[in-house]
Design an enzyme around this catalytic site. Sequence first.
Site, short mmCIF file in Angstrom:
data_model
loop_
_atom_site.label_atom_id
_atom_site.label_comp_id
_atom_site.label_asym_id
_atom_site.label_seq_id
_atom_site.Cartn_x
_atom_site.Cartn_y
_atom_site.Cartn_z
N PRO A 2 52.89 51.72 60.83
CA PRO A 2 53.68 50.49 60.96
C PRO A 2 52.89 49.44 61.74
CG PRO A 2 55.00 52.39 61.55
CD PRO A 2 53.58 52.88 61.37
N GLU A 3 52.92 48.22 61.26
CA GLU A 3 52.24 47.12 61.95
C GLU A 3 53.24 46.36 62.81
OE1 GLU A 3 48.91 45.67 61.43
OE2 GLU A 3 48.22 46.62 59.59
#
Length: 282
Positions: A2-3
């Site tokens: 996840p960014e």
Amino acid sequence: MPELPEVETVRRGLEPALQGRRLTKVRVNRPDLRFPFPEDFAPRLDGARVERLERRAKYLRFALDTGETWVTHLGMTGRFTIDGVAPGEFEEPAPVGGKHEHLSLVTDQGRRIGFSDSRRFGYMALVPTAELDDHPWFRGLGPEPLGNAFNAGVLKDAFRGKKQNVKVSLLDQRIVAGLGNIYVCEALFRARVSPKTPAGKVSLPRLERLTVAVRDVLNEAVAAGGSTLRDFANAEGGQGYFQHHFDVYGREGQPCPGDCGGVVQRFVQAGRSTFWCPKCQR
Ligand SMILES: [Zn+2]
């Protein structure tokens, strides 16, 4: 992985359920995720009230009225759920609940919060809130790209005399926190700055364009639900949604969306793919 926009989406999704709420019936179902849970983790959370939910880089930080902050990194597949539903959209599908649920609690309003992590690369800690910024995970981190402390002047100072290219410099967490490969490529394209330019050679007006572009691409991804976030290795096929949200990332060989007549190209910098338009990024 996840960014930043995905993590921010999770924070915003949890906030209405957790802000100001007292945690009850805390259960931890295994000794560890990527790292062991802190000692007496469940009893230390139980009865605590959540004062605020922050994000720093890709960490969630929930400040408690006990003087401690509950810190979570989602790893690859870490998912919070609220009454069984996970806030945020993720490109990497992950099962929630069942045998993958490692933590659960109920708020004093009766909302059930769970944490699932099928691959268990996520991790949690409890850190004294007063010492949070000295913790090894946070010490030395640069400003938040969506915060007021991130601006062209700060980048100018950080880049002064730097021969390393601007692309790799923007991935340096000491310069700006939590910015990942996808968003650096997109921001450089939007600002029409070449990823090959030595960081110290980027002029102040171009740094101004760049900081605006960084903010815009992140905010747009948050608005889209953080679902624009897959690594290039997985970027083939089924990417209808994905394709709409990136100008250059994953689009090697396609016409430049800036209508300059150029073609998006890919090359590798410091082991990471850079996508760019050599015709309009200078
Ligand atoms: Zn172009």
